[in-house]
Design an enzyme around this catalytic site. Structure first.
Site, PDB file in Angstrom:
ATOM      1  CG  ASN A 192      -0.621   0.637   2.384  1.00 51.32           C
ATOM      2  OD1 ASN A 192      -0.122   2.002   2.951  1.00 51.32           O
ATOM      3  ND2 ASN A 192       0.190  -0.496   3.540  1.00 51.32           N
ATOM      4  NE  ARG A 193       1.173   3.650  -5.406  1.00 49.41           N
ATOM      5  CZ  ARG A 193       1.257   3.016  -6.385  1.00 49.41           C
ATOM      6  NH1 ARG A 193       2.254   1.977  -6.336  1.00 49.41           N
ATOM      7  NH2 ARG A 193       1.010   2.577  -7.362  1.00 49.41           N
ATOM      8  N   GLY A 195      -0.475   6.761   2.243  1.00 46.81           N
ATOM      9  CA  GLY A 195      -0.648   7.926   2.130  1.00 46.81           C
ATOM     10  C   GLY A 195      -0.573   8.971   3.566  1.00 46.81           C
ATOM     11  CG  PHE A 196      -0.368   9.422   7.060  1.00 50.90           C
ATOM     12  CD1 PHE A 196       0.177   8.174   7.645  1.00 50.90           C
ATOM     13  CD2 PHE A 196       0.786  10.088   7.476  1.00 50.90           C
ATOM     14  CE1 PHE A 196       0.883   7.754   8.339  1.00 50.90           C
ATOM     15  CE2 PHE A 196       2.048  10.326   8.777  1.00 50.90           C
ATOM     16  CZ  PHE A 196       1.132   8.786   8.909  1.00 50.90           C
ATOM     17  CG  ASN A 244      -0.910   4.937  14.220  1.00 52.37           C
ATOM     18  OD1 ASN A 244      -0.552   6.321  12.922  1.00 52.37           O
ATOM     19  ND2 ASN A 244       0.080   4.294  14.608  1.00 52.37           N
ATOM     20  CB  SER A 277       7.681   3.550  10.897  1.00 51.20           C
ATOM     21  OG  SER A 277       6.455   3.486  11.771  1.00 51.20           O
ATOM     22  CB  SER A 278       3.748   5.528   7.233  1.00 47.77           C
ATOM     23  OG  SER A 278       3.592   5.919   5.669  1.00 47.77           O
ATOM     24  CG  ASN A 280       2.907   4.764   1.833  1.00 43.78           C
ATOM     25  OD1 ASN A 280       4.174   4.645   1.261  1.00 43.78           O
ATOM     26  ND2 ASN A 280       2.824   3.727   2.692  1.00 43.78           N
ATOM     27  CB  THR A 281       4.264  10.566   5.310  1.00 39.97           C
ATOM     28  OG1 THR A 281       2.723  10.291   4.628  1.00 39.97           O
ATOM     29  CG2 THR A 281       4.568  11.894   5.140  1.00 39.97           C
ATOM     30  CE  LYS A 320       2.533   0.159  12.927  1.00 39.41           C
ATOM     31  NZ  LYS A 320       1.089   0.221  12.283  1.00 39.41           N
ATOM     32  CB  SER A 348       8.417  -2.826  12.499  1.00 41.81           C
ATOM     33  OG  SER A 348       7.956  -3.423  11.111  1.00 41.81           O
ATOM     34  CG  ASN A 349       4.543   1.965   9.572  1.00 43.92           C
ATOM     35  OD1 ASN A 349       3.818   0.877   8.300  1.00 43.92           O
ATOM     36  ND2 ASN A 349       4.279   2.907  10.156  1.00 43.92           N
ATOM     37  N   GLY A 372       2.031  -8.326   6.183  1.00 47.37           N
ATOM     38  CA  GLY A 372       1.447 -10.025   5.588  1.00 47.37           C
ATOM     39  C   GLY A 372       3.486 -10.522   5.890  1.00 47.37           C
ATOM     40  CB  THR A 423      -2.033  -8.197   5.694  1.00 49.48           C
ATOM     41  OG1 THR A 423      -1.073  -6.964   5.693  1.00 49.48           O
ATOM     42  CG2 THR A 423      -2.032  -8.582   4.381  1.00 49.48           C
TER      43      THR A 423
END
Length: 461
Positions: A192-193, A195-196, A244, A277-278, A280-281, A320, A348-349, A372, A423
């Site tokens: 996934n991306r 992005g919050f 979160n 830790s995402s 996608n940002t 996180k 973790s993320n 996953g 997942t």
């Protein structure tokens, strides 16, 4: 008594609906020219299709009555088990839908109570105390599923020990362009991306406030009499709620975003999470550096502690982290966490790496975070390393690749006090939750442990 009244009403309704029209006695009318009764008016002919419909209706109602009567003789635990098992028949249909559409439907179903509710109490061996809160079991739902806190009650009702909502950003944002979620079903993975993507803290605060009041009201109305009070898990009743927090993509002051989240949402949270830790940002993971993390945590802790709190005190503050960290990165994070007395770490993320098990899949070329089964070993190794670096002094939440009770047990032995999944829940549906808890309990008992706490970090000792 209620059953007898219910069946009586149903019988009366059936009698009225299914009684034959020609069973009504014929009426005779006198005329001025004769006193003999006229020939009775023949009843109207009932179309053949109407007869079939009447028979079908009667048969259906009869089956419902019979099924309801049988279900009423079955104990609640067995019936609850049937409901969870039945979701296995429905869940595969979600695979035919676009991933984000399927996700949206799943959240809506949980929000409307169209999911089974766990009535069976958790086994005592699964209960544990963390941060002064009582968790009925250590299995939680990770952030990312219910981003906007729409379905807290329904998700907790599924039997999770805790549910984490978010990530929530201060200002509403759409996130990255679609498509942004990709399945790898053969590998049990997702990329996934997003992005919050978030409705923002104002919308989430209103929703959490309404749910908080409702849960507290229901808890007080069903609580035990004085002198036999039940110790509830969270602020609003059974089940722990985590919130979160994220930052907006265009924000230049990350600390201000997290502080705003604390000020607005912490009153409803049993614990708070700083998500840095995402993948996608842009620039978010840079906040995991030693100096950046130290400055950020200090500001967020100060914002939390300056608020007015009752006897229960402020909510615990967790961080996180990503699985894509070097040995030096982990040492820096552990040092900051110990020095500032961070209440916990989530490990973790998602990962930006593509392990061998997915590298040949064409979908693996998509950018974004991988979650996953392929993430399990990587995240568990990071978890074990962090448990050793923090000397077991900080509660850790193991997240990444859990799809069975055995996986959850391995996370706990590697140092996790609590575990989270996402997942596998997307692929397996509600039926997965009781299966994981039951297998986890068997693993503990097999190795002679009497509680979760006894098993935490067993592989690190």
């Amino acid at each position: 008594m209620k059953q007898r009244v219910g069946f009586a009403l149903i019988r009366e309704s059936l009698y009225r609906k299914l009684i034959k029209p020609n069973s009504v006695p014929p009426r005779y009318y006198c005329t001025s020219s004769a006193n003999v009764p006229p020939t009775p008016t023949p009843p109207p002919k009932v179309p053949h299709s109407s007869k079939k419909g009447r028979l079908l209706t009667g048969a259906t109602i009869g089956l419902l009555i019979a099924g309801g009567a049988y279900a009423s003789t079955v104990d609640e635990a067995t019936f609850c088990g049937w409901l969870f098992s039945a979701t296995k028949l429905v869940n595969p249909f979600f695979a035919f839908l676009d991933p984000e559409v399927a996700h949206r439907l799943a959240v809506s179903a949980a929000a409307r109570g169209w999911v089974p509710r766990e009535k069976r109490p958790d086994l005592p061996i699964l209960g544990l105390d963390v941060w002064g809160r009582r968790f009925s079991n250590p299995v939680g739902l990770a952030a990312g599923f219910d981003k906007n806190a729409e379905a807290v009650e329904g998700l907790l009702g599924l039997g999770f020990g805790f549910v984490e909502v978010g990530s929530v950003t201060p200002i509403p944002q759409e996130g990255n362009p679609k498509p942004r979620i990709f399945r790898l079903p053969n590998e049990g993975a997702i990329i996934n991306r997003c992005g919050f993507n978030s409705e923002g803290i104002v919308a989430v605060a209103k929703r959490l406030g309404a749910q908080h009041g409702k849960r507290k009201l229901e808890t007080s109305s069903t609580s035990s009499p004085a002198g036999d009070e039940v110790k509830h898990g969270g602020k609003a009743g059974p089940g722990i709620l985590g919130v979160n927090l994220g930052k907006n993509k265009t924000s230049e002051d990350a600390a201000a975003d997290y502080v705003q989240g604390v000020h607005t949402l912490s009153q409803y949270a049993d614990y708070l999470v700083i998500n840095i830790s995402s993948p996608n940002t842009p620039g978010l993971r840079q906040l995991q550096g030693r100096k950046q993390l130290k400055d950020l945590v200090k500001k967020v802790q100060a914002a939390r502690d300056e608020m007015q709190w009752g006897e229960e005190g402020p909510p615990p503050l967790l961080v996180k982290i990503a699985p894509d960290l070097s040995k030096q990165d982990l040492e820096d994070i552990a040092a900051v966490a110990l020095a500032l007395r961070v209440d916990g770490l989530i490990i973790s993320n998602t990962t930006i790496q593509r392990p061998d098990s997915v590298s040949q899949n064409p979908v693996a070329q998509e950018t974004g975070g991988l979650s996953g089964k392929p993430l399990f070993n990587m995240s568990t190794n990071i978890l074990k390393e962090m448990y050793i670096l923090t000397k077991g002094r900080i509660p850790l939440i193991g997240c990444g690749g859990i799809s069975s009770g055995g996986d959850a047990y391995k996370k706990i032995r590697a140092g996790a006090t609590l575990v989270q999944l996402y997942t596998a829940f997307g692929y397996g549906g509600p039926a997965l939750i009781p299966d994981i808890k039951a297998e986890l309990a068997r693993c503990l008992e097999k190795d002679g442990y009497k509680s979760i706490h006894e098993a935490v970090g067993a592989d690190c000792r």
